[in-house]
Design a protein around this motif. Sequence first.
Motif, short mmCIF file in Angstrom:
data_model
loop_
_atom_site.label_atom_id
_atom_site.label_comp_id
_atom_site.label_asym_id
_atom_site.label_seq_id
_atom_site.Cartn_x
_atom_site.Cartn_y
_atom_site.Cartn_z
N LYS A 1 48.79 38.49 48.71
CA LYS A 1 48.39 39.67 47.96
C LYS A 1 48.83 39.48 46.52
CE LYS A 1 49.03 43.72 49.91
NZ LYS A 1 49.68 44.84 50.65
N CYS A 2 47.87 39.39 45.64
CA CYS A 2 48.14 39.17 44.22
C CYS A 2 47.79 40.45 43.46
CB CYS A 2 47.30 37.99 43.71
SG CYS A 2 47.56 37.58 41.97
N LEU A 3 48.77 41.01 42.77
CA LEU A 3 48.53 42.26 42.03
C LEU A 3 47.69 41.97 40.80
CD1 LEU A 3 49.05 45.27 41.77
CD2 LEU A 3 51.14 44.73 40.50
N ASP A 4 46.54 42.59 40.73
CA ASP A 4 45.60 42.37 39.64
C ASP A 4 46.07 43.13 38.39
OD1 ASP A 4 43.04 42.79 38.00
OD2 ASP A 4 42.32 41.51 39.62
N TRP A 5 46.27 42.42 37.29
CA TRP A 5 46.89 43.05 36.12
C TRP A 5 45.96 44.02 35.39
CZ3 TRP A 5 44.57 42.09 31.42
CH2 TRP A 5 43.81 40.92 31.30
N SER A 6 44.64 43.88 35.59
CA SER A 6 43.73 44.82 34.93
C SER A 6 43.35 45.99 35.84
CB SER A 6 42.47 44.11 34.44
OG SER A 6 41.73 43.56 35.53
N GLU A 7 43.25 45.74 37.15
CA GLU A 7 42.84 46.77 38.09
C GLU A 7 44.03 47.49 38.72
OE1 GLU A 7 39.42 47.49 38.47
OE2 GLU A 7 39.60 46.21 36.70
N ARG A 8 45.22 46.89 38.62
CA ARG A 8 46.43 47.45 39.23
C ARG A 8 46.28 47.64 40.73
NH1 ARG A 8 50.02 49.18 35.25
NH2 ARG A 8 49.49 48.03 33.36
N ARG A 9 45.52 46.77 41.35
CA ARG A 9 45.36 46.75 42.80
C ARG A 9 45.40 45.29 43.23
NH1 ARG A 9 40.11 49.32 44.42
NH2 ARG A 9 41.04 49.16 46.50
N TYR A 10 45.44 45.08 44.54
CA TYR A 10 45.60 43.71 45.04
C TYR A 10 44.26 43.00 45.22
CZ TYR A 10 50.48 44.79 45.98
OH TYR A 10 51.80 45.14 45.84
N HIS A 11 44.29 41.69 44.94
CA HIS A 11 43.17 40.84 45.32
C HIS A 11 43.72 39.65 46.11
CE1 HIS A 11 44.16 39.09 41.18
NE2 HIS A 11 44.36 38.08 41.99
N LEU A 12 42.83 38.89 46.72
CA LEU A 12 43.22 37.80 47.60
C LEU A 12 43.55 36.54 46.79
CD1 LEU A 12 43.46 36.50 50.46
CD2 LEU A 12 40.99 36.01 50.29
N GLY A 13 44.77 36.05 46.98
CA GLY A 13 45.17 34.79 46.36
C GLY A 13 45.51 33.77 47.45
N GLY A 14 46.31 32.78 47.08
CA GLY A 14 46.70 31.76 48.04
C GLY A 14 45.61 30.73 48.27
N VAL A 15 45.82 29.92 49.31
CA VAL A 15 44.90 28.83 49.61
C VAL A 15 43.50 29.36 49.93
CG1 VAL A 15 44.42 26.95 51.24
CG2 VAL A 15 46.76 27.33 50.42
N LEU A 16 43.42 30.45 50.68
CA LEU A 16 42.11 30.98 51.05
C LEU A 16 41.38 31.54 49.84
CD1 LEU A 16 40.07 31.60 53.25
CD2 LEU A 16 41.27 33.74 53.71
N GLY A 17 42.10 32.23 48.96
CA GLY A 17 41.46 32.72 47.74
C GLY A 17 40.92 31.60 46.89
#
Length: 228
Positions: A170-186
């Motif tokens: 779970k990567c906190l999106d700095w512009s949306e202030r919500r999480y997006h998918l990171g890591g190997v799968l992202g």
Amino acid sequence: MIEDPDVASVAALMAVPARAEILLALMHGQSRPAGELARFAGLSPQAATAHLKKLVSGGFLAMVTSGRHRYYRLASPEVAQAIEALMPLARSARPSPYPKPAQPLQKARSCYDHVAGQLGVAMTDALVRKGYLIENERDYRVTTSGASWFCDLGVNIQPDPRSRRAFTRKCLDWSERRYHLGGVLGAAMLETFLDSGWLARSSSHRRALRITHAGQTELWRYLEIELR
């Protein structure tokens, strides 16, 4: 006795504005020559070289030599994660003359090697809503239906046993202030979408992504996402 990590020396390397600009310029996951990084940071070639040496010795950057040229990239996904984690804090700690990110970056951008911005958040929300991912406190779990969906799309969901990197994060999106998918799968999703022609790198900004006409069609077909 186990001593605490020397966080101060690591933070000091990033505290110089010119070095921060260099690190941000490499957040798209690709390598750049020293001359380009000097221009991004507003430095002379000599000053840029000095800063680059410190970032390499500090473990932030890796250098690759090709002929007479030297190229630099972030040393690891962990470096990108540290920068990502600081971005929401940086935006709230200091009033910005730009209340919102530039529109191309806000809509879709690469966050090191995965999709961020409105598109990254919308993709992650859709994957959870459709039951392909289950959200946990720190990461996501791929469901059985999700594994089939990713495989049908051509996204590799087999983690490398030699890698210490999180498979989903779970990567906190700095512009949306919500999480997006990171890591190997992202990262695998971004690579697949670029290879499939759904997304393309923008020529106007080093990190911006452009949703192609085919991408608009397929993102709606597979995830019911509509961003124009």
